[in-house]
Design a protein around this motif. Structure first.
Motif, PDB file in Angstrom:
ATOM      1  N   LYS A  50      29.431  36.743  51.090  1.00  0.00           N
ATOM      2  CA  LYS A  50      30.794  36.649  50.561  1.00  0.00           C
ATOM      3  C   LYS A  50      31.174  37.883  49.751  1.00  0.00           C
ATOM      4  N   LEU A  51      32.481  38.182  49.784  1.00  0.00           N
ATOM      5  CA  LEU A  51      33.072  39.243  48.964  1.00  0.00           C
ATOM      6  C   LEU A  51      32.377  40.599  49.105  1.00  0.00           C
ATOM      7  N   GLU A  60      35.992  35.061  50.372  1.00  0.00           N
ATOM      8  CA  GLU A  60      35.205  34.259  49.434  1.00  0.00           C
ATOM      9  C   GLU A  60      34.211  33.313  50.122  1.00  0.00           C
ATOM     10  N   ILE A  69      44.842  33.233  47.839  1.00  0.00           N
ATOM     11  CA  ILE A  69      43.465  33.019  47.405  1.00  0.00           C
ATOM     12  C   ILE A  69      42.877  34.319  46.862  1.00  0.00           C
ATOM     13  N   ARG A 128      44.185  36.623  45.359  1.00  0.00           N
ATOM     14  CA  ARG A 128      44.703  36.967  44.050  1.00  0.00           C
ATOM     15  C   ARG A 128      43.724  36.576  42.942  1.00  0.00           C
ATOM     16  N   GLY A 129      43.017  35.476  43.157  1.00  0.00           N
ATOM     17  CA  GLY A 129      42.038  35.044  42.174  1.00  0.00           C
ATOM     18  C   GLY A 129      40.834  35.977  42.106  1.00  0.00           C
ATOM     19  N   TYR A 130      40.738  36.889  43.067  1.00  0.00           N
ATOM     20  CA  TYR A 130      39.578  37.779  43.104  1.00  0.00           C
ATOM     21  C   TYR A 130      39.930  39.219  42.759  1.00  0.00           C
ATOM     22  N   LEU A 131      41.136  39.405  42.228  1.00  0.00           N
ATOM     23  CA  LEU A 131      41.516  40.739  41.770  1.00  0.00           C
ATOM     24  C   LEU A 131      41.001  40.922  40.344  1.00  0.00           C
ATOM     25  N   PRO A 132      40.777  42.094  39.880  1.00  0.00           N
ATOM     26  CA  PRO A 132      40.860  43.355  40.607  1.00  0.00           C
ATOM     27  C   PRO A 132      39.531  43.772  41.259  1.00  0.00           C
ATOM     28  N   ASP A 133      38.434  43.061  40.993  1.00  0.00           N
ATOM     29  CA  ASP A 133      37.148  43.540  41.495  1.00  0.00           C
ATOM     30  C   ASP A 133      37.063  43.542  43.023  1.00  0.00           C
ATOM     31  N   TRP A 134      37.664  42.521  43.641  1.00  0.00           N
ATOM     32  CA  TRP A 134      37.536  42.402  45.086  1.00  0.00           C
ATOM     33  C   TRP A 134      38.896  42.673  45.722  1.00  0.00           C
ATOM     34  N   TRP A 135      39.406  43.874  45.470  1.00  0.00           N
ATOM     35  CA  TRP A 135      40.794  44.208  45.805  1.00  0.00           C
ATOM     36  C   TRP A 135      41.095  44.170  47.296  1.00  0.00           C
ATOM     37  N   ILE A 155      44.640  43.319  49.724  1.00  0.00           N
ATOM     38  CA  ILE A 155      45.388  44.481  50.208  1.00  0.00           C
ATOM     39  C   ILE A 155      45.737  44.378  51.691  1.00  0.00           C
TER      40      ILE A 155
END
Lengths: 528, 286, 335
Positions: free
Chosen positions: B56-57, B70, B242, B244-251, B255
């Motif tokens: 994941k990610l 995710e 979804i 959005r909950g992983y920003l900014p590390d998993w941009w 994108i």
């Protein structure tokens, strides 16, 4: 806060907003500090007898006191407003003796009449906490014997009584009564005001943005960190999104944050000066089968699904921060036993059970309902979908708003095949969870499985009245095994509760009996 | 002969404009991806609900050009397959809205009187509420899902076509040849079908090409709010929601699907612009 | 003129009533049990029934509708079942934030749109013109929620120049509202740093929200000015040695006024409805976010309230624009 410091604070905030590299420490009030705690949930109604959820109860616990209080891990019930209590041998009469030195924020003493009034108020309003006691306690049976003694006479023995008492907060009747509108027991006024005796008093209440509480300098119970170290106050700041909370902690604009995803927590733990509090909680995540209608009424199919499910994925999703359920009860409950043979992933066994079911080859589609917007529940739905492909069962993942989900779950005919729910037990008494499997819980959110086993029901009903503790706990052991054997749900996991805080925050005390995110603010302070 | 010359003229006009060509190219890419997507994506299983939590990610790499999400699904695969859904939904909404709106509009424009009054008041009512809010309320009430999202958007979309068709029909009604046909005793339906519709078709086509883009955007918006397609169906808006909950590390997760939405909406808008210059040169909307 | 005005107002009233019917119908489509939401998760059956009575949810639908309409007439929007709070009071609290955001976005859209349109016309068919054209189409094609996230990534997470989301710093006390518009309030109080801070929070959401409007204004202004630059009197003026710049700023701008006004009227309502996306992305505590979070929770009274407020706004602004049109454009006055 004096005017000059406030301006300084505002200035600092403006600068830090523009240039985050310029960090600026916790808020100050003279020498004393203001601790800033941030979570994502508003506090729409502060009235302790109308509503509770984690954020609401955290504020309620701060401005109000109960007769007793939950502390520590494993949770203990300690005397609070009541310095002691005794129960009659028949389990019907409880007598509480008040400490006597407690005072409400306006100076009135906390007396027996205040306790009586508060319990009566909660029962009459019939909202919030009322469900816990209303079948066992009538308002007329509460008496203020003298200024320091209150007596409760129950309708019938109810062992969980004491485990609920800590959640019944005491309000000042005098303050409430002057604010009654149309005989509403002061409901309107208490929505945004408090009439308590707790360690903090309300300074500013903006239900969706921030709640500012001042510490009560001469709190009747004293301050555990000593008066020198006590905080000036606490600000609960409501920030819906995780990213700004994270940034806030990073820039030291916040001291404690919660409601972060496991992935975010992992990133946060790497930051210097940030401490992670990560503890097994008591909230269970289960996937309730509809045991009355549809394919899941067939126990073999339920077993097949329970054996096909990838339990390890639950742990992976939480980056290790969860424990699998080994019983319908979370381990924090009295009388919890690990039930032997609770299903774990075993495809051979799953296929065996499937072969005995009405659809031995699979080829059916089932519905999985979760609360709309709950990310973890959605992801677990995906895991279930993937697991069921091995049985050739299709899964329809549906997110629904809470009221729709509950409306559907209220009847076996409309309840989905599977509904995922989180349940937090309200105390440590085993009855809180056991009773969810009783006939009387059918149709409520935790009773959506419409579980049917008349013997189990009889055992559950018997256990709540048993005064012999050993016998009672043995009975709960049997109940747990029975429920697991019937598989009314997939017993999932218990997610950890997590907070991230600056390392100068002291006095944090975890207690699993509190809700997700909820902390006891009273013992906390800042050492810097 | 005349037709082919007209077509060639149109193609020449279109080709002359850089913006229109860009639009055409973008639309072509999206359509091709939608058509051949399932055969070219690297991990076709990832849209069926495969879960690979171990991976994941992951950031973009040679194995996963757009990274993974995710549950360890390939973002590239899901984005490409997402084009199918978005395109279908965009076209579906536009066609359905036009199918409801255009007949009503022509009816209102030609019938006049009370019929016109009722139709146009209803249209005004719907146009007085900004559509997105109404659509959100509708989907929230009906339940999240792509079909409900389409129903809601069609319900807020048709009035635009009524307005357009009515104004065209009104202006054509006064033309001499319609009058002549009526005097000659042609039945009303025939007049509508043979004369009014063909003469109002160009602006409708232009509006439709623009609207496909806007409908794609609207569906993605509902998906972003959390009222779009059900998992594991890949839908751009829902993916961003979804992610959005992983920003900014998993941009990367947010994108790429967004870039595809932008590209397709831009494509249809530029194409629509170009088409308008050719088909309906007199109108010039702001 | 007066008759026209009265007719328009009567029509708007009728529309509003239609909107009330529409939203009420939508809200009752859902097969949900609002009383269960209001009573809280652990509530027993008797509690749920009590709440149902308290909220009047046990009454037949026509009666509920009549009560809702009569409440509306008195300025009440009902109660949210999720929080038990009055929707009217919630709206009063959230609306200023939305208004502030929209006003700033509109102002920015106008200024940027008009000036870019002007530049575009002056440099017609040069590279600047092409860039602004693509930009103009992008304004409508960019998904606001995605563009918002990109800006957050760039300006907040990576560059760290601006805050990610929210309306005000986490530990900043905005003080009691005067107008409810924080930018105005901070100026009234003479609090410069607070004003700067509020500006830093509003910048990104306002930029995202303004784009479609900016694009429309840009296009109209460009074409009007291109037209104007070709017009006879301009040619004559140029013959008299008036500079191009002056021509554009004075004459062409005047011509572009009316269509720009029309666009503002049209776009204001759209802008208000896009706040549901932009406010969600930026966690901006306005009515858009309120509507979205209520809709997700299955709480419909707030959604109905927001729809009505936005609809009302749309109608009002259109009415005002129509009237202004009448005043500004003498040709229309007698039409």
């Amino acid at each position: 806060m004096s005017n000059t410091t406030r301006r300084a604070v505002l200035h600092g905030a403006a600068l830090s907003a523009l240039a985050p590299s310029m960090s600026w420490a916790f808020d100050k009030d003279g020498d004393r500090k203001i601790m800033i705690f941030s979570g994502n949930q508003a506090v729409p109604v502060l009235d302790p007898h109308v509503r509770y959820d984690w954020s609401t109860r955290m504020i309620q616990q701060s401005v109000y006191d109960g007769l007793l209080k939950y502390v520590g891990n494993p949770p203990r019930i300690i005397p609070w407003l009541a310095e002691k209590f005794e129960a009659s041998p028949d389990g019907l009469t409880y007598t509480f003796h008040l400490a006597g030195n407690a005072r409400f924020h306006n100076g009135d003493p906390v007396d027996a009449e205040a306790v009586r009034y508060s319990f009566e108020r909660a029962l009459k309003l019939n909202a919030g906490v009322a469900w816990m006691l209303k079948d066992f306690l009538k308002p007329e049976k509460i008496t203020a014997v003298d200024a320091k003694t209150v007596r409760f006479v129950l309708e019938r023995p109810f062992q969980p009584f004491i485990s609920y008492v800590p959640w019944w907060y005491i309000v000042n009747p005098k303050q409430v009564q002057v604010n009654v509108v149309d005989g509403d027991y002061g409901k309107k006024w208490l929505t945004e005001n408090e009439a308590g005796s707790g360690p903090f008093k309300l300074k500013r209440f903006d239900s969706t943005a921030l709640i500012h509480m001042d510490a009560v300098p001469d709190y009747w119970k004293g301050w555990p960190m000593g008066d020198k170290n006590r905080l000036s106050g606490v600000i609960y700041r409501i920030v819906r999104e995780a990213a700004p909370r994270r940034a806030g902690l990073q820039r030291r604009e916040m001291d404690v944050i919660t409601n972060m995803s496991p992935d975010d927590m992992q990133q946060l733990a790497k930051l210097p000066g940030v401490r992670e509090e990560n503890h097994p909680g008591s909230t269970t995540f289960g996937i309730k089968f509809n045991c009355q209608t549809g394919p899941t009424a067939d126990i073999n199919l339920r077993k097949a699904i329970a054996y096909a499910f990838d339990y390890e994925a639950l742990i992976t999703i939480h980056n290790g921060g969860a424990t699998l359920m080994d019983s319908p009860f979370p381990p924090t409950l009295e009388g919890h036993i690990p039930v032997p043979g609770i299903p774990r992933k075993d495809i051979a066994k799953a296929k065996e059970f499937l072969a005995k079911s009405k659809s031995p080859q699979g080829g059916i589609e089932l519905e999985y309902v979760h609360v709309q917007g709950l990310e973890d529940a959605r992801r677990i739905g995906l895991v279930l979908l993937d697991s069921l492909r091995a049985l050739d069962i299709k899964l329809n993942i549906v997110g629904q708003p809470w009221p729709t989900m509950v409306a559907r779950g209220s009847k076996p005919d409309t309840a989905a095949n599977m509904t995922s729910v989180y349940v937090t037990p309200i105390g440590t008494d085993p009855d809180t969870v056991a009773f969810q499997y009783h006939r009387d819980s059918w149709g409520l959110y935790y009773g959506m499985s419409h579980y049917e086993d008349k013997e189990a029901w009889a055992m559950i009903a018997e256990a709540r009245g048993l005064t012999d503790k050993a016998r009672r706990m043995a009975l709960y052991g049997e109940i747990q095994k029975r429920i697991v054997a019937d598989q009314p749900e997939i017993f999932g996991m218990i997610p950890n509760r997590t907070w991230a805080m600056r390392d100068y925050v002291k006095g944090f005390e975890f207690s699993p009996v509190r809700f997700t995110g909820e902390v006891d603010l009273y013992p906390m302070w800042i050492d810097a | 002969m005349a037709v082919s010359r007209g077509l060639r003229l149109a193609a020449w006009q279109l080709g002359r404009s850089f913006a229109s060509m860009l639009g055409l190219a973008l639309v072509a890419v999206i359509v091709v991806l939608a058509l051949i997507g399932p055969w070219i994506v690297p991990y076709p299983d990832d849209v069926e609900g495969a879960v690979r939590l171990a991976g994941k990610l992951q950031p973009p790499s040679a194995a996963h050009w757009f990274g993974t999400d995710e549950v360890g699904n390939d973002v590239l695969t899901r984005t490409i397959i997402g084009a199918r859904l978005s395109l279908l939904v965009g076209i579906g909404i536009t066609l359905a809205a036009a199918a409801i709106g255009v007949p009503l509009g022509i009816l209102a424009g030609t019938a006049g009187g009370r019929v016109r009054e009722i139709i146009m008041r209803l249209t005004d009512l719907f146009l007085s509420v900004p559509g997105l809010v109404l659509a959100i309320a509708l989907v929230a009430a009906l339940g999240a899902g792509i079909v409900n999202a389409m129903i809601a958007l069609v319900l807020v979309w048709w009035p635009g076509y009524v307005r357009l068709a009515e104004s065209k029909a009104l202006s054509i009604r006064e033309e001499a040849y319609i009058e002549a046909a009526r005097v000659a005793g042609a039945p009303r339906l025939r007049i509508l079908w043979r004369h009014v519709l063909p003469n109002s078709i160009s602006p409708i086509i232009v509006k439709m090409s623009m609207d496909i883009g806007q409908a794609i955007l609207a569906v993605a918006s509902l998906g972003f709010i959390g009222l779009g397609a059900k998992p594991p169906t890949p839908e751009w808006g829902a993916m961003i929601s979804i992610a959005r909950g992983y920003l900014p590390d998993w941009w990367w997760y947010a994108i790429f699907p967004g870039a595809f939405i932008y590209a397709s909406v831009l494509g249809f808008n530029l194409l629509g612009d170009g088409l308008r210059d050719i088909l309906d040169p007199r109108s010039n909307r702001g | 003129m007066l008759v026209y005005l009265l007719r328009r107002i009567a029509l708007a009233g009728l529309m509003l009533f239609g909107l009330v019917c529409l939203t009420f119908a939508i809200a009752n489509l859902a097969p949900s049990d609002p009383a269960a939401l209001a009573a809280g998760p652990d509530a027993g059956r008797s509690q749920i029934e009590q709440v149902r009575r308290e909220y009047g949810l046990d009454r037949p639908l026509p009666e509920q509708f009549l009560r809702y309409v009569s409440d509306l007439v008195q300025g009440e929007f009902g109660r949210s079942v999720a929080t038990g709070r009055s929707v009217g009071r919630d709206l009063a609290r959230y609306f200023p934030a939305t208004l502030e955001l929209c006003l700033v976005a509109m102002a920015f859209g106008m200024v940027a749109g008009i000036s870019l349109g002007m530049l575009s016309a002056l440099f017609k068919d040069r590279w600047l013109d092409h860039v602004t054209r693509i930009f103009a189409v992008s304004g409508i094609a960019l998904p606001p929620f995605w563009f918002g996230l990109l800006l957050q990534l760039g300006f907040a997470a990576w560059l760290g120049w601006l805050p990610t989301s929210g309306r005000i710093g986490v530990s900043t006390d905005p003080g009691d509202p005067i107008t409810g518009l924080l930018l105005v309030d901070s100026l009234l109080r003479g609090n410069g740093p607070l004003f700067v801070q509020c500006l830093s929070y509003i910048a990104l959401p306002a930029l995202v929200l303004s784009l479609p409007c900016l694009a429309s204004i840009l296009r109209v202004n460009r074409s009007e000015m291109v037209e104007a630059l070709r017009a006879d009197y301009i040619t004559a003026a140029r013959a008299h040695g008036v500079s191009r710049w002056r021509l554009v700023t004075v004459h062409a701008l005047k011509n572009a006024m009316l269509p720009t006004l029309a666009i503002i009227g049209l776009r204001w309502g759209w802008m208000m409805s896009s706040t549901v996306l932009v406010e969600t992305v930026f966690d901006w505590p306005g009515i858009g976010l309120y509507a979205v979070s209520s809709a997700i929770a299955g709480d419909f009274k707030p959604v109905m309230g927001v729809t009505l407020i936005i609809g009302l706004n749309f109608m009002l602004v259109n009415l005002i624009v129509d009237l202004l049109y009448g005043v500004l454009d003498p040709r229309l006055r007698h039409a």
